[in-house]
Design an enzyme around this catalytic site. Structure first.
Site, PDB file in Angstrom:
ATOM      1  N   GLU A  43      -9.594  18.587  29.630  1.00  0.00           N
ATOM      2  CA  GLU A  43     -10.223  18.687  28.317  1.00  0.00           C
ATOM      3  C   GLU A  43      -9.445  19.642  27.414  1.00  0.00           C
ATOM      4  O   GLU A  43      -9.064  20.737  27.838  1.00  0.00           O
ATOM      5  CB  GLU A  43     -11.662  19.191  28.504  1.00  0.00           C
ATOM      6  CG  GLU A  43     -12.585  18.899  27.360  1.00  0.00           C
ATOM      7  CD  GLU A  43     -14.064  19.050  27.781  1.00  0.00           C
ATOM      8  OE1 GLU A  43     -14.614  18.133  28.407  1.00  0.00           O
ATOM      9  OE2 GLU A  43     -14.658  20.090  27.476  1.00  0.00           O
ATOM     10  N   PHE A  78     -12.163  15.932  34.978  1.00  0.00           N
ATOM     11  CA  PHE A  78     -11.677  15.765  33.610  1.00  0.00           C
ATOM     12  C   PHE A  78     -10.550  16.728  33.292  1.00  0.00           C
ATOM     13  O   PHE A  78     -10.314  17.706  34.015  1.00  0.00           O
ATOM     14  CB  PHE A  78     -12.816  15.944  32.597  1.00  0.00           C
ATOM     15  CG  PHE A  78     -13.412  17.334  32.581  1.00  0.00           C
ATOM     16  CD1 PHE A  78     -12.755  18.393  31.962  1.00  0.00           C
ATOM     17  CD2 PHE A  78     -14.645  17.586  33.168  1.00  0.00           C
ATOM     18  CE1 PHE A  78     -13.303  19.669  31.945  1.00  0.00           C
ATOM     19  CE2 PHE A  78     -15.206  18.865  33.154  1.00  0.00           C
ATOM     20  CZ  PHE A  78     -14.528  19.902  32.545  1.00  0.00           C
ATOM     21  N   PRO A  80     -17.934  24.750  33.144  1.00  0.00           N
ATOM     22  CA  PRO A  80     -17.700  23.589  32.270  1.00  0.00           C
ATOM     23  C   PRO A  80     -19.002  22.995  31.752  1.00  0.00           C
ATOM     24  O   PRO A  80     -20.023  23.000  32.450  1.00  0.00           O
ATOM     25  CB  PRO A  80     -16.974  22.603  33.186  1.00  0.00           C
ATOM     26  CG  PRO A  80     -17.354  22.985  34.569  1.00  0.00           C
ATOM     27  CD  PRO A  80     -17.660  24.457  34.556  1.00  0.00           C
ATOM     28  N   ASN A 112     -16.669  12.841  37.767  1.00  0.00           N
ATOM     29  CA  ASN A 112     -16.890  13.927  36.803  1.00  0.00           C
ATOM     30  C   ASN A 112     -15.645  14.791  36.588  1.00  0.00           C
ATOM     31  O   ASN A 112     -15.708  15.805  35.908  1.00  0.00           O
ATOM     32  CB  ASN A 112     -18.084  14.791  37.229  1.00  0.00           C
ATOM     33  CG  ASN A 112     -17.876  15.461  38.569  1.00  0.00           C
ATOM     34  OD1 ASN A 112     -16.853  15.251  39.219  1.00  0.00           O
ATOM     35  ND2 ASN A 112     -18.836  16.258  38.989  1.00  0.00           N
ATOM     36  N   HIS A 169     -22.167  26.425  38.480  1.00  0.00           N
ATOM     37  CA  HIS A 169     -20.838  25.800  38.356  1.00  0.00           C
ATOM     38  C   HIS A 169     -20.767  24.795  37.210  1.00  0.00           C
ATOM     39  O   HIS A 169     -19.733  24.194  36.970  1.00  0.00           O
ATOM     40  CB  HIS A 169     -20.453  25.116  39.654  1.00  0.00           C
ATOM     41  CG  HIS A 169     -20.942  23.703  39.806  1.00  0.00           C
ATOM     42  ND1 HIS A 169     -22.260  23.334  39.642  1.00  0.00           N
ATOM     43  CD2 HIS A 169     -20.284  22.556  40.111  1.00  0.00           C
ATOM     44  CE1 HIS A 169     -22.365  22.033  39.844  1.00  0.00           C
ATOM     45  NE2 HIS A 169     -21.198  21.535  40.122  1.00  0.00           N
ATOM     46  N   ASN A 194     -16.656  24.461  45.440  1.00  0.00           N
ATOM     47  CA  ASN A 194     -17.133  23.869  46.702  1.00  0.00           C
ATOM     48  C   ASN A 194     -16.323  24.493  47.830  1.00  0.00           C
ATOM     49  O   ASN A 194     -15.215  24.031  48.115  1.00  0.00           O
ATOM     50  CB  ASN A 194     -16.883  22.343  46.728  1.00  0.00           C
ATOM     51  CG  ASN A 194     -17.877  21.542  45.924  1.00  0.00           C
ATOM     52  OD1 ASN A 194     -18.841  22.079  45.389  1.00  0.00           O
ATOM     53  ND2 ASN A 194     -17.656  20.257  45.835  1.00  0.00           N
TER      54      ASN A 194
END
Lengths: 480, 138
Positions: free
Chosen positions: A208, A206, A377, A204, A403, A329
């Site tokens: 962008e 990325f 996001p 997941n 998150h 995290n």
């Protein structure tokens, strides 16, 4: 109401409670925040994990989950737990394998019209940032560089020429945890980390290109450096193999410690030790070092993005300012109001973002009146959001919020029901160009496998765990 | 022997069946490699020894898969075959991993595995076969 909500008490329009007794051994209740619409996708496994956290020694107030709660391992994703520094424990299961997985947002003076050659820009970024399984760093690091990085975090990167001093003020905790102890990071973790610094990873993660398409709070957006109609860049990644190995190593260490300290666990992934024990201190030091690696990693990636955009558009790093960088995290020692007194507690955030309110300690002076920028996001086809931290988050969730959107479909389900090429074409029709190592990676992360980011963020805003500042629409995505 | 992917919202949950514990460990490693690299066929160009002990068979599986993941990532290796002997008392695995070097053109399209989770890790023995459920964080 779905079957998974059996035994759950509704305590407010968006607030739910798992009473003590939902699973045996709970010391405090569980509490989570969801709209009724979102309860339909909530798994029983996520609630059981939320309850399991409530059994851990020294947990204060309640076991919490944010509106993106879903089934993970150890803590649920979206889980937050605060632990007494004397009686409480620290657990890798409350942080995850990808220590300091996080997000950063960089502003630009560009507009969508400047992205006429968007495909070429995306391709240049894809070549500049090593991406996907097996990708190796283009940085030439020695072991001493790595050790310094583990201690200094983002500062290491800035001093190595990969950023400017102001970037540090725009990172949670100034891009560094001072508790880092590089001597507690194993040789195996160092070996995995050395060739991966500055790489995006896969899954997941990325990079962008986005357009700020709606500003909800002009004053705060201006203070954060975000302007309607401009292009922004979002980077999502973490501590790579180094952090993964730290978690793997310490689950083994803390499993033994759990038995030694006589702690009964409902899930072995919640292996833990008293915070103030040799094992607890060792994990905390290693975890903080991995968190510092992650900040340096995101800084290095942003530097490559600045190089690409700088060269193409004649922009300097000062023209491409960092809006903020948040961890999602992590475990940190923070001071919070618990019941009626201020206490220092160890806050675990597993798929949850710090959302410190106005005047909270650790915010740069110019942002202190507004609260911390919070970056949430979306997925490839759904918007991301910029919010600000609030006093409500400080008093209700140990200064935490969600998150992301949270998945609703498994990866196997995504591959079964969605064709990567079709997802890619559909996104392209919506003006979103996707570059990924292969189409399967696109199917696994398709927008429809996630909850609506808009609904999750609406709940956050309504509950007051963050206040909306701006919405960012994706226009180009590099998937790991 | 079989490798079946079960529903899990965030990560990858597998159910793996095999007639012996040794086969179960081999199939679990194969599931890990297939997740990481998809095509795990040869040519086999080398072998790497592996030897581990643990307090119980679930811990042994956790340690074993974590070690295979480490060796693969740290040394850029794709393992295609597994020649393993697993003993119960004490729980131990010994043998060798057979494989080849990582080839970016061929192997970069898989799913990165961050770690092996103890959550939902179960090994059961039923009707003359062993069954493992294991979650990979991806």
């Amino acid at each position: 109401m779905s079957d998974s909500m059996k035994g759950v008490l509704r305590t407010g329009p968006y607030e739910w409670e798992l009473p003590v007794g939902y699973v045996s051994g709970m010391r405090v209740p569980g509490r989570f925040f969801l709209s009724e619409a979102l309860t339909g996708t909530l798994e029983e496994g996520a609630l059981r994990q939320l309850a399991n956290v409530a059994t851990l020694p020294g947990i204060r107030c309640c076991s919490l989950a944010m509106p993106d709660i879903h089934w993970g391992y150890g803590f649920p994703i979206g889980g937050v737990g605060a632990f007494d520094l004397t009686e409480g424990v620290i657990s890798p299961g409350g942080v995850g394998f990808d220590i300091n997985c996080g997000v950063r947002l960089m502003a630009t003076p560009l507009t969508e019209a400047d992205l006429r050659e968007k495909a070429a820009v995306i391709e240049e970024l894809y070549r500049a940032v090593p991406t996907g399984v097996g990708a190796r760093s283009t940085q030439r690091l020695g072991k001493n560089d790595l050790t310094t990085m583990l201690i200094d975090g983002a500062r290491w990167a800035v001093e190595a020429g990969l950023g400017v001093e102001r970037d540090l003020e725009r990172c949670e905790g100034f891009g560094r945890m001072e508790e880092a102890d590089a001597s507690k990071v194993s040789a195996k973790a160092l070996q995995r980390g050395l060739p991966q610094s500055g790489t995006l990873g896969a899954g997941n993660h990325f990079l962008e290109l986005q357009v700020v398409d709606e500003v909800y709070d002009t004053k705060v957006a201006a203070a954060f450096g975000v302007e309607a109609g401009t292009v922004a860049v979002m980077i999502h990644c973490g501590s790579r193999g180094l952090g993964h190995q730290v978690c793997t190593d310490y689950i083994q260490v803390l499993e033994a410690a759990t038995k030694r300290y006589g702690i009964a666990l409902p899930d072995r992934q919640l292996a833990c030790a008293p915070i103030d024990s040799p094992e607890g201190r060792a994990y905390f030091g290693a975890m903080a070092a991995a968190a510092n690696y992650a900040w340096a990693n995101r800084q290095a990636i942003m530097h490559r993005v600045r190089q690409v955009l700088g060269q193409r558009y004649g922009l300097s790093p000062e023209d491409l300012p960092l809006v903020y960088d948040v961890a999602h995290n992590i475990a940190k020692v923070e001071e919070h109001l618990v019941v009626s007194a201020r206490e220092r507690v160890c806050v675990h955030r597993k798929g949850a973002t710090r959302a410190f309110g106005p005047g909270a300690p650790g915010l740069p002076t110019d942002l202190a009146p507004y609260g911390q920028p919070v970056i949430i996001p979306g997925s490839m086809g759904t918007p991301s959001f910029l919010l600000r931290g609030t006093d409500e988050a400080m008093s209700r969730t140990f200064g935490s919020t969600c998150h992301g959107a949270g998945r609703v479909m498994s990866r196997s389900g995504a591959k079964k029901h969605l064709a990567g090429a079709e997802v890619k074409e559909a996104l392209q029709r919506d003006g979103i160009l996707v570059r990924a190592p292969n189409d399967a990676a696109i199917a696994e992360e398709a927008p429809s496998v996630y909850k609506s980011s808009t609904e999750v963020v609406r709940v956050v805003h309504e509950v007051g765990l963050g206040r909306l500042v701006a919405r960012l629409r994706p226009v180009g995505v590099i998937k790991g | 022997m079989s490798i079946e992917e079960l529903e899990h919202t965030a990560d990858l949950l597998f159910r793996i069946r095999a007639p012996t514990l040794s086969d179960l460990f081999s199939e679990a490693a194969r599931a890990l490699m297939q997740t990481l690299y998809r095509d795990t066929r040869g040519p086999e160009t080398g072998s790497w020894p592996i030897e581990l002990e643990a307090a119980d068979r679930e811990s042994l599986m956790y340690n074993f898969l974590s070690e295979v993941l480490f060796l693969s990532e740290a040394d850029n290796l794709v393992f295609c075959g597994f020649e393993l002997v697993v003993t119960v008392s004490p729980p131990a695995v010994a043998g060798r991993l057979v494989g080849r070097s990582f080839d970016p053109a061929r192997d970069a399209g898989g799913t990165e595995v961050k770690g092996i989770s103890y959550s939902d890790l179960r090994i059961a023995e039923r009707d003359g076969e062993f069954c493992l459920e294991v979650l990979f964080d991806v």
